[in-house]
Design a protein around this motif. Structure first.
Motif, mmCIF file in Angstrom:
data_model
loop_
_atom_site.group_PDB
_atom_site.id
_atom_site.type_symbol
_atom_site.label_atom_id
_atom_site.label_comp_id
_atom_site.label_asym_id
_atom_site.label_seq_id
_atom_site.Cartn_x
_atom_site.Cartn_y
_atom_site.Cartn_z
ATOM 1 N N ARG A 1 30.735 66.961 58.681
ATOM 2 C CA ARG A 1 30.590 65.727 59.459
ATOM 3 C C ARG A 1 29.542 65.952 60.545
ATOM 4 O O ARG A 1 29.579 66.962 61.253
ATOM 5 C CB ARG A 1 31.919 65.321 60.090
ATOM 6 C CG ARG A 1 31.809 64.019 60.915
ATOM 7 C CD ARG A 1 33.122 63.600 61.549
ATOM 8 N NE ARG A 1 34.029 63.004 60.573
ATOM 9 C CZ ARG A 1 35.159 63.561 60.133
ATOM 10 N NH1 ARG A 1 35.541 64.730 60.585
ATOM 11 N NH2 ARG A 1 35.906 62.951 59.252
ATOM 12 N N CYS A 2 28.624 64.991 60.647
ATOM 13 C CA CYS A 2 27.522 65.103 61.603
ATOM 14 C C CYS A 2 27.958 64.579 62.965
ATOM 15 O O CYS A 2 28.521 63.493 63.072
ATOM 16 C CB CYS A 2 26.325 64.313 61.086
ATOM 17 S SG CYS A 2 24.943 64.269 62.224
ATOM 18 N N ALA A 3 27.683 65.346 63.997
ATOM 19 C CA ALA A 3 28.061 64.937 65.350
ATOM 20 C C ALA A 3 27.180 63.795 65.849
ATOM 21 O O ALA A 3 27.617 62.988 66.662
ATOM 22 C CB ALA A 3 27.948 66.123 66.300
ATOM 23 N N SER A 4 25.941 63.695 65.337
ATOM 24 C CA SER A 4 25.017 62.652 65.804
ATOM 25 C C SER A 4 25.300 61.305 65.147
ATOM 26 O O SER A 4 25.523 60.316 65.836
ATOM 27 C CB SER A 4 23.567 63.043 65.509
ATOM 28 O OG SER A 4 23.324 64.351 65.939
ATOM 29 N N CYS A 5 25.291 61.252 63.807
ATOM 30 C CA CYS A 5 25.413 59.954 63.129
ATOM 31 C C CYS A 5 26.800 59.734 62.542
ATOM 32 O O CYS A 5 27.069 58.660 62.011
ATOM 33 C CB CYS A 5 24.342 59.806 62.049
ATOM 34 S SG CYS A 5 24.623 60.801 60.576
ATOM 35 N N LYS A 6 27.673 60.743 62.623
ATOM 36 C CA LYS A 6 29.070 60.662 62.164
ATOM 37 C C LYS A 6 29.215 60.578 60.639
ATOM 38 O O LYS A 6 30.314 60.431 60.130
ATOM 39 C CB LYS A 6 29.827 59.467 62.788
ATOM 40 C CG LYS A 6 29.674 59.313 64.281
ATOM 41 C CD LYS A 6 30.327 60.445 65.027
ATOM 42 C CE LYS A 6 30.131 60.270 66.535
ATOM 43 N NZ LYS A 6 30.200 61.540 67.248
ATOM 44 N N VAL B 1 21.457 71.044 57.245
ATOM 45 C CA VAL B 1 21.311 69.900 58.155
ATOM 46 C C VAL B 1 21.983 68.679 57.537
ATOM 47 O O VAL B 1 22.226 68.629 56.345
ATOM 48 C CB VAL B 1 19.821 69.562 58.428
ATOM 49 C CG1 VAL B 1 19.129 70.707 59.140
ATOM 50 C CG2 VAL B 1 19.100 69.196 57.144
ATOM 51 N N CYS B 2 22.271 67.681 58.371
ATOM 52 C CA CYS B 2 22.850 66.423 57.902
ATOM 53 C C CYS B 2 21.927 65.768 56.874
ATOM 54 O O CYS B 2 20.732 65.664 57.111
ATOM 55 C CB CYS B 2 23.058 65.495 59.095
ATOM 56 S SG CYS B 2 23.528 63.812 58.651
ATOM 57 N N GLN B 3 22.483 65.337 55.742
ATOM 58 C CA GLN B 3 21.641 64.753 54.689
ATOM 59 C C GLN B 3 21.138 63.355 55.047
ATOM 60 O O GLN B 3 20.268 62.822 54.391
ATOM 61 C CB GLN B 3 22.400 64.715 53.353
ATOM 62 C CG GLN B 3 23.525 63.699 53.271
ATOM 63 C CD GLN B 3 24.252 63.749 51.929
ATOM 64 O OE1 GLN B 3 25.093 64.586 51.671
ATOM 65 N NE2 GLN B 3 23.914 62.817 51.058
ATOM 66 N N TRP B 4 21.706 62.765 56.110
ATOM 67 C CA TRP B 4 21.340 61.400 56.485
ATOM 68 C C TRP B 4 20.341 61.373 57.637
ATOM 69 O O TRP B 4 19.405 60.583 57.623
ATOM 70 C CB TRP B 4 22.587 60.610 56.885
ATOM 71 C CG TRP B 4 23.662 60.685 55.837
ATOM 72 C CD1 TRP B 4 24.743 61.528 55.830
ATOM 73 C CD2 TRP B 4 23.757 59.927 54.624
ATOM 74 N NE1 TRP B 4 25.498 61.326 54.697
ATOM 75 C CE2 TRP B 4 24.927 60.346 53.949
ATOM 76 C CE3 TRP B 4 22.974 58.914 54.054
ATOM 77 C CZ2 TRP B 4 25.322 59.804 52.721
ATOM 78 C CZ3 TRP B 4 23.375 58.375 52.843
ATOM 79 C CH2 TRP B 4 24.536 58.822 52.193
ATOM 80 N N CYS B 5 20.555 62.210 58.671
ATOM 81 C CA CYS B 5 19.685 62.133 59.852
ATOM 82 C C CYS B 5 19.014 63.458 60.184
ATOM 83 O O CYS B 5 18.218 63.528 61.110
ATOM 84 C CB CYS B 5 20.478 61.618 61.056
ATOM 85 S SG CYS B 5 21.536 62.869 61.820
ATOM 86 N N GLY B 6 19.354 64.513 59.440
ATOM 87 C CA GLY B 6 18.722 65.803 59.694
ATOM 88 C C GLY B 6 19.326 66.550 60.872
ATOM 89 O O GLY B 6 18.828 67.604 61.272
HETATM 90 ZN ZN ZN Z 1 23.631 62.860 60.794
#
Ligand code: ZN
Length: 157
Positions: free
Chosen positions: A34-39, A48-53
């Motif tokens: 789970r990404c802390a930036s974009c959730k 890295v997050c596959q959605w926002c990096g």
């Molecule tokens: Zn993200």
């Protein structure tokens, strides 16, 4: 690079290594991040997050539920997969968002396009021995079609 060294390096940079992801599958768990930036949720694991990096990721467990996006039936296997054919590689859009590659637990002779869009649930994992290109054995999730079944416990066999 030595396998061990690479594994150590991966550990340093990632919250969830591919080896840990596969170990989770063997235990009936579909693990993601789970990404802390974009959730949003990343699966399978990436640095890295596959959605926002984003790089601030936290390990979590997905429900294993989703929708069958597409599949194909392999009748003529590539080298190293002779024992598996016929088998059904599939792409599942998980309830949590990311698409995951796995296998469909279904009679290959009965599989038709009508399966696309059906609800599926992870019911185990499959470990293939691999070929000269895949660098050894790997494990993938196995999904079953959820006709009108109510939600039940995941079979961890
Ligand atoms: Zn993200």
């Amino acid at each position: 690079m030595e396998g061990k060294e690479q594994e150590e390096m991966e550990k340093e940079y990632t919250v969830l290594t591919f080896a840990e992801y596969e170990e989770g599958l063997k235990n009936g768990k579909l693990l993601g991040l789970r990404c802390a930036s974009c959730k949003k949720i990343t699966c399978h694991p990436m640095p890295v997050c596959q959605w926002c990096g984003g790089r601030s990721l936290e390990r979590m467990e997905l429900s294993g539920e989703g929708e069958l996006t597409t599949f194909t039936v392999i009748r003529v296997p590539s080298e190293g997969f002779e024992d598996d054919a016929p088998y059904i590689p599939c792409l599942v859009k998980t309830k949590e968002g990311p698409c995951v590659v796995g296998r469909l637990d279904y009679d290959a002779e009965q599989a038709t396009q009508e399966l696309i869009g059906k609800r599926v649930r992870m019911n185990g994992s499959y470990t293939y021995k691999g070929d000269k290109y895949s660098g050894g054995a790997h494990t993938c999730p196995v999904f079953e079609i959820q006709e009108n079944k109510s939600v039940t416990q995941i079979d961890t066999d």
